[in-house]
Design a protein around this motif. Structure first.
Motif, mmCIF file in Angstrom:
data_model
loop_
_atom_site.group_PDB
_atom_site.id
_atom_site.type_symbol
_atom_site.label_atom_id
_atom_site.label_comp_id
_atom_site.label_asym_id
_atom_site.label_seq_id
_atom_site.Cartn_x
_atom_site.Cartn_y
_atom_site.Cartn_z
ATOM 1 N N ARG A 1 0.817 -1.204 0.000
ATOM 2 C CA ARG A 1 0.000 0.000 0.000
ATOM 3 C C ARG A 1 0.853 1.257 0.000
ATOM 4 N N ASP A 2 2.145 1.091 0.050
ATOM 5 C CA ASP A 2 3.026 2.258 0.150
ATOM 6 C C ASP A 2 3.177 2.939 -1.207
ATOM 7 N N HIS A 3 4.055 3.924 -1.257
ATOM 8 C CA HIS A 3 4.254 4.696 -2.487
ATOM 9 C C HIS A 3 5.718 4.688 -2.911
ATOM 10 N N ILE A 4 6.414 3.600 -2.608
ATOM 11 C CA ILE A 4 7.801 3.467 -3.037
ATOM 12 C C ILE A 4 7.869 3.396 -4.559
ATOM 13 N N GLY A 5 8.882 4.023 -5.129
ATOM 14 C CA GLY A 5 9.056 3.983 -6.577
ATOM 15 C C GLY A 5 8.673 5.283 -7.249
ATOM 16 N N VAL A 6 8.393 5.207 -8.520
ATOM 17 C CA VAL A 6 8.085 6.381 -9.343
ATOM 18 C C VAL A 6 6.632 6.291 -9.812
ATOM 19 N N HIS A 7 5.874 7.361 -9.584
ATOM 20 C CA HIS A 7 4.448 7.327 -9.893
ATOM 21 C C HIS A 7 4.023 8.626 -10.571
ATOM 22 N N LEU A 8 3.128 8.493 -11.538
ATOM 23 C CA LEU A 8 2.631 9.646 -12.285
ATOM 24 C C LEU A 8 1.643 10.435 -11.442
ATOM 25 N N GLN A 9 1.758 11.753 -11.471
ATOM 26 C CA GLN A 9 0.816 12.634 -10.805
ATOM 27 C C GLN A 9 -0.271 13.081 -11.773
ATOM 28 N N LYS A 10 -1.289 13.736 -11.241
ATOM 29 C CA LYS A 10 -2.369 14.254 -12.064
ATOM 30 C C LYS A 10 -1.886 15.291 -13.060
ATOM 31 N N ASN A 11 -0.852 16.044 -12.661
ATOM 32 C CA ASN A 11 -0.399 17.159 -13.491
ATOM 33 C C ASN A 11 0.676 16.779 -14.500
ATOM 34 N N GLY A 12 0.961 15.485 -14.642
ATOM 35 C CA GLY A 12 1.954 15.035 -15.610
ATOM 36 C C GLY A 12 3.359 14.920 -15.059
ATOM 37 N N ARG A 13 3.612 15.474 -13.888
ATOM 38 C CA ARG A 13 4.894 15.263 -13.231
ATOM 39 C C ARG A 13 4.852 13.945 -12.450
ATOM 40 N N TYR A 14 5.897 13.700 -11.673
ATOM 41 C CA TYR A 14 6.000 12.423 -10.963
ATOM 42 C C TYR A 14 6.291 12.656 -9.482
ATOM 43 N N TYR A 15 5.883 11.689 -8.676
ATOM 44 C CA TYR A 15 6.374 11.670 -7.298
ATOM 45 C C TYR A 15 7.240 10.431 -7.109
ATOM 46 N N VAL A 16 8.253 10.591 -6.293
ATOM 47 C CA VAL A 16 9.263 9.552 -6.106
ATOM 48 C C VAL A 16 9.293 9.175 -4.623
ATOM 49 N N GLY A 17 9.094 7.887 -4.347
ATOM 50 C CA GLY A 17 9.109 7.397 -2.983
ATOM 51 C C GLY A 17 10.362 6.606 -2.680
ATOM 52 N N VAL A 18 11.008 6.911 -1.554
ATOM 53 C CA VAL A 18 12.228 6.206 -1.156
ATOM 54 C C VAL A 18 12.068 5.710 0.282
#
Length: 556
Positions: free
Chosen positions: A336-353
């Motif tokens: 359920r976590d957010h590790i890795g690279v994920h697309l945002q609504k605005n076309g940028r990305y969020y990165v989880g470490v």
């Protein structure tokens, strides 16, 4: 906001007083309740500023030292010369050192590079470099001396941070989705509700004397990323076929020595009503929670006694209106976590470490802030899994950012062992602990990666230094509860706990299954190897362990 108690005549009174204000009156039935009535917890703040910070630790009045200072987010840490065998032999005053743990609140996990830099500076200058992320999205600093507390508060205040209401019998930090408002897979953004609760309700004294702590969480993310099954109160994003996006409500969860899984209240709540539902649930706990015995003074015991139908009826009386019937959210399996690279609504990305078991240092926080600002990042998030997320990353910056964070000791691509491990503070600082946990967890991850490589399915491992389950022992694949085993540090083993399944499960214990700390690596390797040998295609560890032969799960 009213502090008047709502007395419900259909709620039966027990044969003896349980300290329920609405039924039994406010006469204090234990020392903690008496102390809270004599003087509010937050009143100690001015005494810290005006007296204790000038006169030193030995000037602190015992009732201020414990429990009132908890309301200011600080409490004494453990003496370094006392091993786990002394925990149950000495009282709190004998176990405590003249240094404090300080907890900085991050409601919803919202942080900025500037805030991390200030917390890092506090850690470096006053906390011997300690800075640990918690599974409630906070940061904890150790080795704090009372003389430095006012200066620390001043520094935190410059960036909108506080330690007030970090501990004590109050609503603890409100968990929130760390990607609220940006995730492409979001159902609804809960940020406005958390902000309103934080700004309008939390400052009110009517919420500052609860029977015990109150843990809540609000997330509109489809990953269900706030461990809602083990909260006193949780709001889970769901799309109702008639009403649209809103929240399903869960009440009465909690672990410790009496683990209980939260229950659905059966209602759908729109975003704009979440704060009122939150506030009135807290009021019910305040008015009807059990105050006589501290070990029963959690909302889960009240919910278990009343049942969810009665609880819903009382909540609707407090609200003054009926709630809409809801639907159950879908089951979310896997991580359920957010590790890795994920697309945002605005076309940028969020990165989880990942930070292994949330362990960091002050200098590391400052360096993380520098890296974030280098890439134009202004929004950072903490998570219930002790990770860090970096929002609004440009596509071309993703890999360079990951590489620089990895060079700082963070893990953008962790193994499943590193991704799924969690520990409490343990014997290093906690007065309740029997065993070392954080250092042992870090060692264990390295040993598992060296001997087993990785897994292709998630696995959660928790190390807890005492029975209180701050590290979620009972709902982990492999839960390890600290004990003294044959005169040495060791762990009782819980197996097969799970969240994110149709029916969340409490891990089971096998008779006599205890492992000394020095044997922990060998035991976990043995069990995981048996899993790899015997599992069915696509089978999860928690499913295999419940059908495995006992001899494959035992040690020695």
């Amino acid at each position: 906001m009213t502090t008047q108690l709502a007395i419900h005549t259909d709620i039966p009174r027990g044969k003896r007083s349980d300290g329920q204000w609405a039924l039994d009156g406010r006469e204090p039935l234990n020392a903690d309740e008496a102390i809270k009535q004599e003087d509010p917890g937050l009143a100690v703040k001015q005494r810290i500023i005006e007296h204790y910070s000038h006169e030193g630790f030995d000037s602190i009045v015992p009732d201020d030292l414990a429990p009132r200072m908890k309301w200011c987010g600080i409490y004494t840490q453990r003496r370094q010369d006392l091993g786990g065998e002394m925990t149950n032999k000495l009282d709190n005053s004998e176990l405590q050192d003249k240094y404090f743990m300080m907890r900085v609140r991050f409601d919803g996990g919202l942080a900025t590079p500037e805030q991390l830099r200030v917390v890092g500076g506090v850690s470096r200058d006053f906390g011997r470099g300690t800075a640990d992320f918690t599974d409630r999205q906070n940061i904890q600093i150790h080795w704090i001396e009372i003389e430095n507390v006012p200066e620390i508060w001043n520094r935190l205040d410059t960036v909108g941070l506080s330690t007030l209401l970090g501990c004590g019998d109050i609503p603890r930090v409100i968990l929130g989705s760390p990607v609220a408002g940006v995730a492409a897979d979001e159902i609804i953004d809960a940020t406005p509700a958390i902000e309103r609760i934080k700004n309008e309700y939390l400052p009110s004294p009517e919420f500052h004397n609860l029977p015990r702590k109150f843990k809540s969480a609000i997330s509109g993310n489809s990953r269900q990323d706030i461990t809602h099954e083990i909260q006193d109160l949780a709001f889970v994003g769901v799309t109702h076929p008639e009403y649209g996006p809103g929240f399903d409500v869960w009440v009465g969860g909690g672990l410790s020595t009496n683990p209980m899984i939260a229950q659905r209240l059966g209602v759908w709540v729109p975003l704009e009503e979440v704060p009122e539902v939150w506030a009135n649930t807290v009021r019910i706990f305040r008015d009807y929670g059990y105050r006589r015995l501290r070990n029963r003074a959690r909302l889960k015991f009240l919910v278990a006694s009343w049942g969810v139908e009665r609880f819903r009826a009382v909540l609707e009386e407090y609200l003054g209106y009926q709630l809409r019937d809801g639907i159950a959210p879908p089951i979310v399996t896997g991580n359920r976590d957010h590790i890795g690279v994920h697309l945002q609504k605005n076309g940028r990305y969020y990165v989880g470490v990942k930070l292994t078991v949330g362990h960091a240092s002050g200098d590391q926080l400052i360096a993380i802030a520098d890296v974030a600002e280098k890439y134009g990042i202004t929004r950072i998030r903490t998570t219930p899994g002790k990770e860090l997320l970096f929002l609004d990353v440009e596509k071309d910056d993703v890999t360079p950012l990951q590489d620089e964070l990895e060079a700082l000791g963070l893990y953008p691509r962790p193994s499943e062992f590193r991704r799924g491990i969690i520990s409490c503070t343990g014997l290093e600082f906690c007065k309740l602990a029997l065993t070392t946990t954080k250092a042992r967890a870090i060692e264990l991850v390295g040993e598992l990666e060296e001997r087993l490589g990785d897994l292709d399915v998630p696995i959660t491992i928790s190390l807890n230094g005492c029975p209180n389950s701050c590290a979620r022992t009972q709902v982990s694949d492999i839960g390890l509860k600290g004990q003294i085993v044959e005169g040495e540090e060791g762990f009782q083993v819980h197996l097969g706990g799970a969240l994110g399944v149709q029916d969340p499960e409490i891990g089971f214990k096998l008779r006599g299954l205890k492992v000394k700390s020095r044997d922990l690596g060998d035991y976990v390797v043995k069990v995981v190897e048996k899993f790899k040998e015997q599992r069915h295609p696509g089978e999860q560890f928690r499913d295999w362990v419940r059908r495995a032969a006992e001899e494959d799960l035992q040690w020695q």
